[in-house]
Design a protein around this motif. Structure first.
Motif, mmCIF file in Angstrom:
data_model
loop_
_atom_site.group_PDB
_atom_site.id
_atom_site.type_symbol
_atom_site.label_atom_id
_atom_site.label_comp_id
_atom_site.label_asym_id
_atom_site.label_seq_id
_atom_site.Cartn_x
_atom_site.Cartn_y
_atom_site.Cartn_z
ATOM 1 N N SER A 258 7.670 -8.849 35.691
ATOM 2 C CA SER A 258 7.279 -9.970 36.552
ATOM 3 C C SER A 258 6.429 -10.992 35.816
ATOM 4 C CB SER A 258 6.523 -9.445 37.777
ATOM 5 O OG SER A 258 5.351 -8.746 37.367
ATOM 6 N N TYR A 259 5.841 -10.612 34.672
ATOM 7 C CA TYR A 259 5.009 -11.511 33.887
ATOM 8 C C TYR A 259 5.442 -11.463 32.426
ATOM 9 C CZ TYR A 259 2.810 -7.029 32.880
ATOM 10 O OH TYR A 259 2.602 -5.733 32.513
ATOM 11 N N ALA A 260 5.064 -12.493 31.663
ATOM 12 C CA ALA A 260 5.377 -12.544 30.235
ATOM 13 C C ALA A 260 4.188 -12.033 29.431
ATOM 14 C CB ALA A 260 5.717 -13.973 29.821
ATOM 15 N N SER A 261 4.459 -11.177 28.452
ATOM 16 C CA SER A 261 3.366 -10.630 27.640
ATOM 17 C C SER A 261 3.862 -10.300 26.243
ATOM 18 C CB SER A 261 2.794 -9.364 28.292
ATOM 19 O OG SER A 261 3.741 -8.299 28.233
ATOM 20 N N VAL A 262 2.928 -10.290 25.301
ATOM 21 C CA VAL A 262 3.210 -9.829 23.941
ATOM 22 C C VAL A 262 2.327 -8.629 23.664
ATOM 23 C CG1 VAL A 262 4.006 -12.026 23.023
ATOM 24 C CG2 VAL A 262 1.572 -11.520 22.993
ATOM 25 N N GLY A 263 2.915 -7.613 22.994
ATOM 26 C CA GLY A 263 2.182 -6.389 22.720
ATOM 27 C C GLY A 263 1.843 -6.209 21.259
ATOM 28 N N SER A 264 1.526 -4.975 20.899
ATOM 29 C CA SER A 264 1.002 -4.674 19.565
ATOM 30 C C SER A 264 2.010 -4.962 18.449
ATOM 31 C CB SER A 264 0.571 -3.206 19.501
ATOM 32 O OG SER A 264 1.661 -2.350 19.810
ATOM 33 N N ARG A 265 3.309 -4.873 18.743
ATOM 34 C CA ARG A 265 4.304 -5.128 17.696
ATOM 35 C C ARG A 265 4.273 -6.583 17.244
ATOM 36 N NH1 ARG A 265 9.861 -1.835 19.325
ATOM 37 N NH2 ARG A 265 8.911 0.243 19.452
ATOM 38 N N VAL A 266 3.875 -7.467 18.132
ATOM 39 C CA VAL A 266 3.710 -8.880 17.760
ATOM 40 C C VAL A 266 2.334 -9.100 17.148
ATOM 41 C CG1 VAL A 266 3.511 -11.238 18.655
ATOM 42 C CG2 VAL A 266 5.344 -9.742 19.464
ATOM 43 N N LEU A 267 1.321 -8.522 17.774
ATOM 44 C CA LEU A 267 -0.057 -8.748 17.330
ATOM 45 C C LEU A 267 -0.290 -8.321 15.892
ATOM 46 C CD1 LEU A 267 -2.002 -7.530 20.518
ATOM 47 C CD2 LEU A 267 -1.521 -9.880 19.835
ATOM 48 N N ARG A 268 0.387 -7.261 15.459
ATOM 49 C CA ARG A 268 0.113 -6.735 14.112
ATOM 50 C C ARG A 268 0.610 -7.652 12.998
ATOM 51 N NH1 ARG A 268 4.341 -1.676 14.457
ATOM 52 N NH2 ARG A 268 6.277 -2.830 13.996
ATOM 53 N N HIS A 269 1.406 -8.663 13.331
ATOM 54 C CA HIS A 269 1.863 -9.627 12.323
ATOM 55 C C HIS A 269 0.798 -10.684 12.018
ATOM 56 C CE1 HIS A 269 6.075 -8.345 11.977
ATOM 57 N NE2 HIS A 269 6.028 -8.091 13.276
ATOM 58 N N PHE A 270 -0.327 -10.628 12.719
ATOM 59 C CA PHE A 270 -1.377 -11.624 12.565
ATOM 60 C C PHE A 270 -2.731 -10.924 12.457
ATOM 61 C CE2 PHE A 270 2.062 -13.270 15.122
ATOM 62 C CZ PHE A 270 2.317 -14.531 14.609
ATOM 63 N N ARG A 271 -3.709 -11.685 12.002
ATOM 64 C CA ARG A 271 -5.110 -11.288 12.157
ATOM 65 C C ARG A 271 -5.685 -12.118 13.293
ATOM 66 N NH1 ARG A 271 -8.070 -12.955 8.169
ATOM 67 N NH2 ARG A 271 -6.441 -14.256 7.267
ATOM 68 N N HIS A 272 -6.737 -11.616 13.922
ATOM 69 C CA HIS A 272 -7.207 -12.241 15.151
ATOM 70 C C HIS A 272 -8.722 -12.435 15.139
ATOM 71 C CE1 HIS A 272 -3.233 -11.411 16.951
ATOM 72 N NE2 HIS A 272 -3.302 -10.312 16.210
ATOM 73 N N TYR A 273 -9.139 -13.577 15.656
ATOM 74 C CA TYR A 273 -10.560 -13.881 15.810
ATOM 75 C C TYR A 273 -10.753 -14.395 17.234
ATOM 76 C CZ TYR A 273 -15.120 -16.001 15.189
ATOM 77 O OH TYR A 273 -16.431 -16.347 15.335
ATOM 78 N N ILE A 274 -11.526 -13.670 18.028
ATOM 79 C CA ILE A 274 -11.665 -13.979 19.447
ATOM 80 C C ILE A 274 -13.098 -14.398 19.758
ATOM 81 C CG2 ILE A 274 -11.466 -13.058 21.793
ATOM 82 C CD1 ILE A 274 -9.415 -11.067 20.672
ATOM 83 N N THR A 275 -13.244 -15.531 20.436
ATOM 84 C CA THR A 275 -14.556 -16.007 20.877
ATOM 85 C C THR A 275 -14.571 -16.038 22.397
ATOM 86 O OG1 THR A 275 -13.955 -18.362 20.969
ATOM 87 C CG2 THR A 275 -14.603 -17.483 18.832
ATOM 88 N N GLY A 276 -15.619 -16.621 22.952
ATOM 89 C CA GLY A 276 -15.734 -16.696 24.405
ATOM 90 C C GLY A 276 -14.737 -17.619 25.053
ATOM 91 N N ASP A 277 -14.101 -18.504 24.275
ATOM 92 C CA ASP A 277 -13.138 -19.427 24.875
ATOM 93 C C ASP A 277 -11.837 -19.556 24.095
ATOM 94 O OD1 ASP A 277 -14.232 -20.682 22.712
ATOM 95 O OD2 ASP A 277 -14.469 -22.629 23.670
ATOM 96 N N LYS A 278 -11.729 -18.913 22.923
ATOM 97 C CA LYS A 278 -10.523 -19.067 22.112
ATOM 98 C C LYS A 278 -10.067 -17.733 21.537
ATOM 99 C CE LYS A 278 -11.543 -23.782 20.521
ATOM 100 N NZ LYS A 278 -11.823 -24.621 19.338
ATOM 101 N N HIS A 279 -8.768 -17.682 21.242
ATOM 102 C CA HIS A 279 -8.174 -16.573 20.500
ATOM 103 C C HIS A 279 -7.441 -17.198 19.316
ATOM 104 C CE1 HIS A 279 -5.005 -13.067 20.442
ATOM 105 N NE2 HIS A 279 -5.663 -13.185 19.312
ATOM 106 N N ILE A 280 -8.020 -17.086 18.143
ATOM 107 C CA ILE A 280 -7.454 -17.721 16.957
ATOM 108 C C ILE A 280 -6.547 -16.729 16.243
ATOM 109 C CG2 ILE A 280 -7.984 -18.858 14.769
ATOM 110 C CD1 ILE A 280 -10.697 -19.623 15.981
ATOM 111 N N TRP A 281 -5.283 -17.129 16.065
ATOM 112 C CA TRP A 281 -4.279 -16.309 15.383
ATOM 113 C C TRP A 281 -4.231 -16.750 13.923
ATOM 114 C CZ3 TRP A 281 -0.324 -13.294 18.255
ATOM 115 C CH2 TRP A 281 -0.604 -13.222 19.625
#
Length: 293
Positions: A258-281
């Motif tokens: 019912s909703y669109a989502s990306v899981g760990s198989r996509v996430l592992r292709h990037f490094r991630h930096y998360i702040t209070g208002d952003k998710h930097i790929w």
């Protein structure tokens, strides 16, 4: 002896704490010409930065300040007290457990977060700051290196930038989710790809998408898998698609949901930096920042 050194260090830390309290309260009161009230604030326990930025009329009653002119000046000044660079710096020191050394940093010309970022960690720095306890020196190292990592990662070119939001399919949820925009399409016909808002679901290993979008894109069927839920398992059709995040093209398997989502198989292709208002790929091929002393 070691015990004597530790005892003297504790006494010195207490003295520094009292000096730091007077300086903190003085930053609020001295510009108002109310330096005579500094002791009253400290005696009543209003000696931390967080106490001063949250001052209300009832607090002034508890401190024992009756003069209406003084009360008005203090309340107005307190409302702006937390907005300066020095206030931001103090909050950072507080977060790092270094608030008792705020006056030491100031005497060394380090009064803002930006100035702390450029400080070189050395024995001379600790001597200037009068920080002798090994554990407190480690706090200083962590505080500086933490800022250095943030600066280097943010300066690195991002692949994509996500955000906190509540997708339409989850509008009744109690909190926001990390989301990112991506282009989803058939490997045979990318010209008809569509832009989709994906929720980031690190607890899943699949890409999901509403069945209406899957049918619109005419995605090829890969086969069926057994999808295990909390209470039961069901046979689910899996489709083949290309997903583009930023400029990165990934071949993915998509399940209807019912909703669109990306899981760990996509996430592992990037490094991630998360702040209070952003998710930097970030590009996974870039090396992690190397921190040197």
């Amino acid at each position: 002896t070691q015990s004597t050194w530790e005892s003297r260090s504790r006494k010195r830390s207490y003295s520094q704490a009292m000096s730091g309290s007077a300086e903190t309260v003085g930053k609020l009161l001295n510009p108002l010409g109310l330096e005579h009230l500094v002791k009253d604030f400290i005696s009543a326990g209003y000696d931390l930065h967080e106490d001063l930025v949250n001052l209300h009329e009832i607090d002034l009653d508890r401190i024992g300040i009756r003069d209406e002119r003084e009360r008005k000046l203090i309340v107005e000044a307190a409302s702006n007290f937390g907005k300066s660079d020095s206030a931001t710096f103090y909050r950072y020191l507080l977060e790092c457990g270094l608030e008792n050394y705020s006056s030491n940093f100031a005497e060394c010309g380090i009064r803002t977060v930006e100035e702390l970022k450029n400080v070189e960690i050395s024995e001379m720095l600790f001597k200037k700051l009068l920080i002798n306890l090994p554990g407190h020196r480690r706090r200083v190292e962590r505080a500086i290196r933490r800022l250095t990592v943030k600066r280097r990662r943010i300066a690195e070119r991002s692949v994509a930038v996500g955000y906190w939001s509540r997708p339409a399919a989850l509008k009744d949820a109690n909190h926001d989710f990390l989301c990112v925009l991506g282009m989803l399409g058939s490997p045979r016909d990318y010209d008809n790809a569509v832009c989709v808002e994906f929720m980031v679901d690190s607890g899943s290993d699949v890409v999901t998408c509403p069945i209406e979008v899957i049918k619109k894109l005419n995605l090829d069927v890969l086969g069926q898998i057994e999808s295990r839920g909390v209470h039961a398992s069901v046979e689910t059709v899996v489709y083949k698609a290309n997903l583009v995040i930023g400029q990165r093209v990934l071949e993915v398997e998509v399940m209807p949901e019912s909703y669109a989502s990306v899981g760990s198989r996509v996430l592992r292709h990037f490094r991630h930096y998360i702040t209070g208002d952003k998710h930097i790929w970030l590009d996974a091929s870039e090396p992690e920042p190397v921190l040197t002393r």
